[in-house]
Write an enzyme that holds these catalytic residues in place. Structure first.
Site, PDB file in Angstrom:
ATOM      1  CG  ASP A  53      -2.222  -0.720   1.065  1.00  0.00           C
ATOM      2  OD1 ASP A  53      -1.955  -1.125   0.399  1.00  0.00           O
ATOM      3  OD2 ASP A  53      -2.390  -1.577   2.668  1.00  0.00           O
ATOM      4  CE1 TYR A 111       3.873  -6.250   3.566  1.00  0.00           C
ATOM      5  CE2 TYR A 111       3.211  -8.363   3.514  1.00  0.00           C
ATOM      6  CZ  TYR A 111       3.472  -7.773   3.170  1.00  0.00           C
ATOM      7  OH  TYR A 111       2.291  -7.265   2.431  1.00  0.00           O
TER       8      TYR A 111
END
EC number: 5.4.99.12
Length: 257
Positions: A53, A111
């Site tokens: 994003d 992540y």
């Protein structure tokens, strides 16, 4: 046609995300494709392992692309990187078979979320660190996070805009560690839902401040209700560390298992 796999690093601060969305603004995908097209002297379309994003960074995003032009890996690396802004770099290039797919060949994705835990906001590296002024109990956050391990329905941690067909994902590893004033949360799963990591972090922060007990995380998971979970954490501290692939693809060690 020859298929190539690339390892790409980028600072997501100035981009609206990975995916090219028409004329809405700069994307990592469009920026990379333009640079590759200049080297190939033809249009190039890249496919990534995991879309990020706006504001999310990539440590080793893996992409693949096809080209009728044959270039040695060094030419793709240096030729492309010199045509990219300073916020994007190609780290490695590996010729691969047409069966390789950056997204579907991956067996896991990782992540890392980092935040500064002190009274004063960061001035240095602020684009790579989130910030929480209230004292956090990293050990409580770590214990609570273990309740998310395994294959579960993560509806409580998916965004309303998530387009995935279902919410079942396998969370393979998660840890919360403190390094002086920095809290680091590392997560690995077979795949992630939209905003899944940031929503998990937002709920763990509520445990860390003492606003919610550790058991609350298990209750959220079982309840499958996004409205009951914590707020979505800032994108600023999130880095897509990269995907993992079976050794048969002969990719660099950092993305191979």
């Amino acid at each position: 046609m020859m298929r190539y796999a690339l390892g790409v690093e980028y600072d997501g601060s100035e981009f609206l995300g990975w995916q090219q969305l028409g004329e809405m603004g700069p994307s990592v995908q469009a920026t990379l494709q333009q640079a590759l097209a200049s080297v190939a002297d033809a249009s190039v379309r890249v496919v990534c392992a995991g879309r990020t994003d706006a504001g999310v960074h990539g440590q080793c995003q893996v992409v693949h692309f096809d080209s009728a032009v044959t270039r040695p890996p060094r030419a793709w690396i240096l030729g492309t990187t010199t045509r990219l802004p300073s916020s994007v770099a190609v780290r490695w290039c590996v010729p691969t078979s047409e069966d390789f797919h950056a997204r579907f060949s991956a067996c896991a994705r990782r992540y890392r979320y980092r935040l500064l835990n002190r009274q004063v906001r960061p001035a240095l590296q602020h684009q790579f660190l989130s910030w929480e002024r209230h004292p956090l109990d990293a050990q409580a956050m770590h214990v609570a996070a273990q309740m998310l391990l395994g294959e579960n329905d993560f509806s409580a941690f998916r965004s309303a805009q998530c387009q995935a067909l279902h919410a079942r994902r396998e969370l393979q590893a998660i840890s919360v560690r403190r390094y002086a004033e920095v809290i680091e949360i590392c997560v690995q799963a077979n795949a992630f839902l939209h905003h899944m990591v940031r929503n998990i972090v937002g709920s763990l922060l509520m445990v860390g401040t003492g606003e919610r007990p550790m058991e609350w995380i298990a209750e959220l998971l079982a309840g499958r209700d996004r409205t009951m979970a914590g707020p979505t954490a800032s994108a600023r501290g999130l880095v897509f560390v990269g995907p993992l692939y079976p050794a048969k693809w002969h990719l660099p060690m950092e993305v191979s298992v």
